[in-house]
Scaffold this active site. Structure first.
Site, PDB file in Angstrom:
ATOM      1  N   ARG A 165       0.851  -1.202   0.000  1.00  0.00           N
ATOM      2  CA  ARG A 165       0.000   0.000   0.000  1.00  0.00           C
ATOM      3  C   ARG A 165       0.884   1.248   0.000  1.00  0.00           C
ATOM      4  O   ARG A 165       1.549   1.542   0.998  1.00  0.00           O
ATOM      5  CB  ARG A 165      -0.939   0.030   1.210  1.00  0.00           C
ATOM      6  CG  ARG A 165      -1.767   1.317   1.250  1.00  0.00           C
ATOM      7  CD  ARG A 165      -3.014   1.220   2.113  1.00  0.00           C
ATOM      8  NE  ARG A 165      -2.748   1.152   3.536  1.00  0.00           N
ATOM      9  CZ  ARG A 165      -3.687   1.306   4.480  1.00  0.00           C
ATOM     10  NH1 ARG A 165      -4.949   1.536   4.131  1.00  0.00           N
ATOM     11  NH2 ARG A 165      -3.370   1.208   5.754  1.00  0.00           N
ATOM     12  N   ASP A 444      -3.953   2.785  13.996  1.00  0.00           N
ATOM     13  CA  ASP A 444      -3.141   3.459  13.000  1.00  0.00           C
ATOM     14  C   ASP A 444      -3.660   4.873  12.828  1.00  0.00           C
ATOM     15  O   ASP A 444      -4.446   5.365  13.652  1.00  0.00           O
ATOM     16  CB  ASP A 444      -3.081   2.678  11.681  1.00  0.00           C
ATOM     17  CG  ASP A 444      -4.407   2.641  10.926  1.00  0.00           C
ATOM     18  OD1 ASP A 444      -5.365   3.337  11.330  1.00  0.00           O
ATOM     19  OD2 ASP A 444      -4.489   1.926   9.909  1.00  0.00           O
TER      20      ASP A 444
END
Length: 543
Positions: A165, A444
């Site tokens: 990603r 996150d």
């Protein structure tokens, strides 16, 4: 201040051992080509986001585009997935540090999503070391020695399929400047990985696979299709060598699922329900709608009607188009030293993954290797084949369903938890850590984004708690001061140090008390990571 290099490239990060191989002139030439061809288009797309935001702020709501009704109505499918992406029942995600890469590839998960984005703090060393780690992992040259027990770990022969990603379109990589301008972080991450690894991946019978984060429209999908086509042509790769999964983690994207798949039909193998960023996007995009203020974030689950409508629509559209519909992240992690809490966490993960499998998802995410067997068992109980794409569902749900205001309450405890978790996470991020265990959850950047977005919205809209406490500027200031002092006094800032805690609290005040909403907190925080940059290498052969 560094003088710009109008005819070449400046690298503003230190050149540690191994960096020159990753940042070799031929690799930089490839990045420069991407930058010069696509950066102006990227910036125009970011401006389009702000134009749409102005419409939402004026009272408008997202809707299905009339001009693409024929794409939604017609019959077409995406290119079939390669063999090693047909079964994705469990994917593990995490940052690109050496230990995580080895452990995740050996976790037993079908895929490992190596994350340069929300699970990584974008320090120069994190980003370049991450490229080195992945390059070595693909070639099976990576290992890791645990400092605690001295045990050496290597990538096993049955390692997970690697998916990368890159960072979102909104972010720059300030450590690399072309003609005095920073390169797109998306193109930096994507370009370096593809350039260095496409041949080695092919030798292993796999390919360059990516997750695309935070797309908001078919136009952004078209941008990426053009990037992929150009990159493949330059590198002499067949069309469709690059394969991607798109994270549906923004509210506007949920209204253009068919269109995003259509634009990327030669490359896209699936869509993923990025649930945490989706909640953040709902708050951000509808921040001016006082009738759509969300309750405590702990009350927003996948059973909440607007979240349920979103996930069901992703499944139905994906399966109609021959694509995987991936479930979201279970953020629970094992709880050491508390068997009762640990058992509860595992039960919650099992229930979440059972719901996803039963609904029709083709796979899911977990954040910890110990949870791979739990999630796998949930999907094994429901899914008899490698995926459930053959299960077809009617595409239901209206535009109103996707933006429906949920029931729930705002509590003072929930507001204080937002303050506390956001400060702890941001402090860790400033210290170079993008994935942080906080209160038995793996958090996150999306966590901090939800927390600070809610606090800002509650303040601006004059929200009150269920007990009538006004969440105004003075309450916010006091809550941030209290949380900062408690974190410093109890010594529970092991993710960072006291300086980072103070900086995080200061940033929270700026974000929460600002008149205007900041699009991403990481943009402000990145300023602190990139203070005092100096040129470490200047190249002028790219005139």
């Amino acid at each position: 201040m560094n003088k710009s290099n109008p005819n070449g490239v400046d690298l503003l990060g230190p050149l540690e051992p191994g960096y020159r191989a990753i940042l070799a002139p031929h690799a930089l030439s490839f990045l420069i080509g991407l930058h010069r061809r696509f950066d102006s288009r990227r910036k125009a797309l970011l401006e389009d986001r702000q134009k749409r935001q102005a419409e939402y702020d004026a009272g408008g709501l997202p809707d299905f585009p009339e001009e693409t009704a024929d794409i939604r109505a017609s019959e077409w499918t995406v290119r079939p997935a390669p063999s090693d992406l047909k079964d994705r029942r469990v994917e593990i995600t995490g940052p690109v540090d050496r230990k995580m890469v080895v452990n995740a590839l050996n976790s037993g998960a079908r895929c490992f999503m190596a994350d340069f984005e929300d699970a990584s703090s974008p320090t120069w060393t994190n980003m370049v070391d991450g490229q080195i780690n992945l390059r070595e992992a693909i070639r099976r040259k990576i290992d890791f020695t645990d400092d605690k027990n001295g045990k050496r770990y290597r990538v096993s022969s049955d390692a997970a399929t690697l998916i990368v990603r890159p960072r979102g379109l909104h972010l720059d990589e300030r450590h690399m400047q072309v003609n005095g301008q920073p390169i797109s972080a998306s193109l930096f991450d994507f370009g370096l990985y593809l350039y260095h690894n496409h041949d080695a991946l092919d030798v292993r019978g796999t390919g360059p696979y990516f997750y695309l984060p935070k797309l908001e429209s078919r136009f952004e999908a078209r941008f990426w299709a053009l990037v992929f086509s150009h990159a493949e042509e330059v590198l002499g790769l067949e069309r469709g060598t690059v394969r991607i999964t798109v994270l549906i983690e923004t509210l506007p994207a949920a209204f253009e699922l068919d269109e995003i798949l259509y634009e990327l039909r030669d490359y896209c193998v699936g869509l993923n329900c990025g649930r945490w960023d989706y909640i953040f996007s709902y708050i951000k995009r509808l921040r001016g709608h006082t009738d759509r203020v969300l309750p405590d974030r702990s009350q927003i689950t996948m059973a909440t009607p607007f979240m349920r409508a979103y996930s069901k629509r992703v499944i139905a559209v994906c399966h109609r188009r021959g694509a995987h519909a991936m479930g979201g992240m279970s953020a629970f992690i094992p709880v050491k030293g508390d068997e009762t809490a640990n058992a509860l966490a595992f039960e919650q993960v099992k229930a979440d993954k059972t719901r996803e499998a039963t609904d029709g998802h083709d796979g899911c995410w977990v954040a910890h290797p110990d949870l791979v067997p739990v999630a796998k068992a949930a999907f094994d109980d429901v899914m008899t084949g490698p995926n459930q794409i053959d299960r077809k569902f009617a595409v239901t749900g209206s535009a109103a369903d996707l933006v429906a205001a949920p029931d729930g309450t705002i509590t003072e405890a929930g507001a204080r938890e937002n303050v506390d978790v956001a400060i702890r996470y941001i402090a860790g991020w400033l210290a170079g850590r993008g994935a942080a265990p906080i209160r038995n959850m793996m958090e996150d950047a999306a966590t901090a984004e939800i927390a600070r977005a809610q606090l800002w919205q509650w303040r601006v809209t004059g929200a009150k708690t269920e007990n009538g406490i006004g969440l105004d500027a003075s309450w916010m200031e006091e809550a941030i001061n209290i949380a900062e002092a408690e974190i410093l006094e109890d010594g529970q800032y092991r993710l960072s140090g006291p300086d980072e805690v103070k900086a995080a609290a200061k940033l929270m005040r700026e974000l929460v008390l600002a008149d205007d909403f900041d699009e991403f907190l990481t943009l402000k925080a990145y300023d602190q990571l990139t203070k005092g940059l100096q040129v470490s290498m200047r190249l002028t052969e790219f005139d």
